[in-house]
Scaffold this active site. Structure first.
Site, short mmCIF file in Angstrom:
data_model
loop_
_atom_site.label_atom_id
_atom_site.label_comp_id
_atom_site.label_asym_id
_atom_site.label_seq_id
_atom_site.Cartn_x
_atom_site.Cartn_y
_atom_site.Cartn_z
N GLU A 1 -11.32 0.92 -3.60
CA GLU A 1 -10.64 1.29 -2.36
C GLU A 1 -9.36 2.05 -2.70
OE1 GLU A 1 -9.39 -2.30 -0.33
OE2 GLU A 1 -8.79 -3.24 -2.20
N ASP B 1 0.82 -1.22 0.00
CA ASP B 1 0.00 0.00 0.00
C ASP B 1 0.85 1.27 0.00
OD1 ASP B 1 -2.10 -1.86 0.36
OD2 ASP B 1 -1.95 -1.69 2.53
#
Length: 540
Positions: free
Chosen positions: A187, A14
């Site tokens: 997301e 991420d």
């Protein structure tokens, strides 16, 4: 220079990448591992050095009781108004219809800190980022969670204004700006303003083989005004099963001083058993989700495209204005434990390393035995990421148990349900013994049992070693630190991979660790001493 992917190997998912002046910074998720949020810096995008964690105390982050793969999800790093801004999510529930979470913001004028005490924002959804518009307004951009069983739980991307002075979120301004495509599971949003247009980068498809990143844009920030980039996804490996890099998607965009563009993305590198297809199953990522960087160009219609195609490249041209950065090419590591525990290397589960857990100095690490690996509260384990497919790790151990409920040794660990270790314990008939055990989806197996290796009376120390060789690994022991005896137990490394854990558990977001641990679930706090830890990476 060439960027060789992944640039941050081994459990660095991420990525949120920014540039301040001539320096690039990346923030990565850490989930239940402490300290929270991993930071790296570079001036060339090729070589990266780790920085101190911004969340290194209970005042900054309290994760006691968090489930495996809860904790810090998808931090976002930005720079505005002369300071660094970090927003992050602390996830308290991973399984089931609800995702209880706390979103925070903290700031610092220096990337190395000190960071302000985190301010609670909301719990609307995870993967939040902060957008600083050029009119001075600030917005929280986040995935939105919907628990209702008749709705898609990933309920679009919500934009909510934040008061720049008080940091109070203004819920009355909240609006859905993008719902993704039919791929679903939208997301990981990051919002940018480029040449007067707002560009939203968002992940879809889940952080598995179907993972992808899409781009949408709009002339305004009004509700549902964003239009998806036409044609293929911005980046994905769903249709490139033979690629060295897989799972690319969630990430962040950055420009260089010279006007080039790059994209930092999570990625995974699967390996396969000899009997398996390289397409299905796609493989096993024991190093977890890592960070890759791809070069970006803009097409005639003003849409960003990955250079070389949406599958990305292993070797990428570095920025033309890159400034060479000195950084280690190898992540081998040795610790004599002569000073404080180095928390840029060592991590603990959920809680910081304090005198309650142990102490370092005088050439040894002492761990105080507490709860078992099954606990989400009080585990005495220090771990180091697997950052190579092939490595040896070894340590000298002193431990004097008087109960089978007391254990200390060397572990290869993914989470409380998936790990193995070699350890010293007590047997009622033979005294001190060496055992090897594995927990495979909570099926605990002691491999040696009645054949556990008896430690000769008067022996003060035992040396343990693990030999990891991509698809399998094993343990060995020594009574003098020189002559080693292999323990005849070969373990499948897939058991400590994201992809294996995913088969039975929704929290599969970290990676394998090699670690040192002491357990005394009898509650008598038996201590173990560890000396001369060595982690040596080998050629793949």
């Amino acid at each position: 220079m060439k960027i060789q992917n992944p640039v941050l190997p081994g459990f660095n998912p991420d990525p949120s990448m920014i540039r301040v002046g001539d320096t690039y910074y990346i923030a990565n998720s850490t989930f239940e591992w402490f300290p929270g949020v991993r930071l790296h810096e570079s001036k060339d995008m090729v070589h990266w050095n780790e920085l101190p964690s911004p969340l290194a105390s209970v005042t900054m982050l309290d994760m006691a009781g968090n489930p495996a793969s809860g904790g810090i999800w998808a931090p976002d790093l930005s720079y505005a108004d002369g300071k660094f801004w970090l927003v992050f999510t602390d996830v308290k529930v991973t399984e089931g219809p609800f995702k209880d979470m706390h979103n925070y913001v903290t700031t610092a004028t220096d990337i190395r800190g000190p960071w302000t005490k985190p301010t609670l924002l909301n719990g609307v959804g995870f993967d939040e980022s902060l957008f600083h518009d050029d009119d001075g307004r600030k917005y929280l951009v986040q995935q939105t969670w919907d628990h209702r069983e008749y709705k898609q739980p990933f309920n679009g991307i919500t934009l909510t204004e934040i008061d720049p002075e008080t940091l109070r979120v203004k819920p009355e301004t909240a609006r859905t700006i993008y719902r993704g495509t039919d791929v679903k599971l939208v997301e990981g949003p990051h919002l940018y303003k480029i040449k007067g247009q707002y560009y939203l980068f968002a992940a879809q498809g889940g952080t598995v083989w179907t993972h992808q990143e899409v781009v949408a844009r709009s002339a305004s920030l009004t509700a549902e005004s964003f239009v998806t980039e036409p044609g293929e996804p911005f980046i994905t490996n769903f249709d490139t099963p033979d690629s060295y890099l897989q799972k690319q998607g969630h990430g962040a965009l950055v420009s260089t001083p010279g006007g080039e563009w790059y994209y930092a993305s999570l990625t995974g590198r699967p390996w396969h058993h000899d009997t398996e297809s390289v397409w299905d199953p796609r493989g096993w990522c024991t190093l977890g989700r890592e960070t890759a960087i791809q070069k970006v160009e803009w097409d005639a219609e003003g849409w960003p495209r990955i250079v070389g195609g949406h599958g990305g490249q292993t070797f990428v041209e570095a920025p033309k204005d890159a400034i060479h950065t000195d950084a280690p090419d190898n992540h081998s590591y040795h610790d004599n434990f002569t000073g404080d525990l180095d928390t840029t290397q060592w991590n603990t589960l959920r809680i910081p390393f304090t005198s309650h857990m142990g102490r370092t100095g005088d050439g040894k690490l002492t761990l105080v035995g507490h709860e078992s690996f099954a606990s989400n509260f009080d585990v005495s384990l220090v771990g180091l990421r697997w950052q190579a497919f092939n490595f040896d790790a070894q340590v000298k151990v002193e431990f004097d148990p008087y109960s089978y409920q007391q254990m200390a040794g060397l572990t290869n660990f993914y989470n409380d349900k998936h790990y193995s270790w070699v350890f010293i314990t007590w047997d009622e008939e033979r005294g001190h013994v060496i055992e090897v055990a594995q927990n495979d989806n909570n099926q605990y197996t002691s491999f040696l049992k009645d054949a556990a290796i008896q430690i000769p009376a008067g022996t003060q120390s035992v040396w343990f070693k693990t030999k990891v060789r991509t698809s399998s690994y094993s343990y060995a022991y020594s009574l003098d630190g020189k002559t080693w005896q292999d323990i005849p137990v070969e373990l499948d490394a897939a058991v400590v991979s994201d992809d294996y854990v995913l088969q039975t558990y929704g929290g599969f977001f970290t990676g394998a660790f090699v670690g040192l641990a002491a357990v005394d679930y009898a509650g008598y706090n038996r201590e173990a001493n560890f000396y001369n830890f060595d982690y040596a990476e080998l050629a793949d």
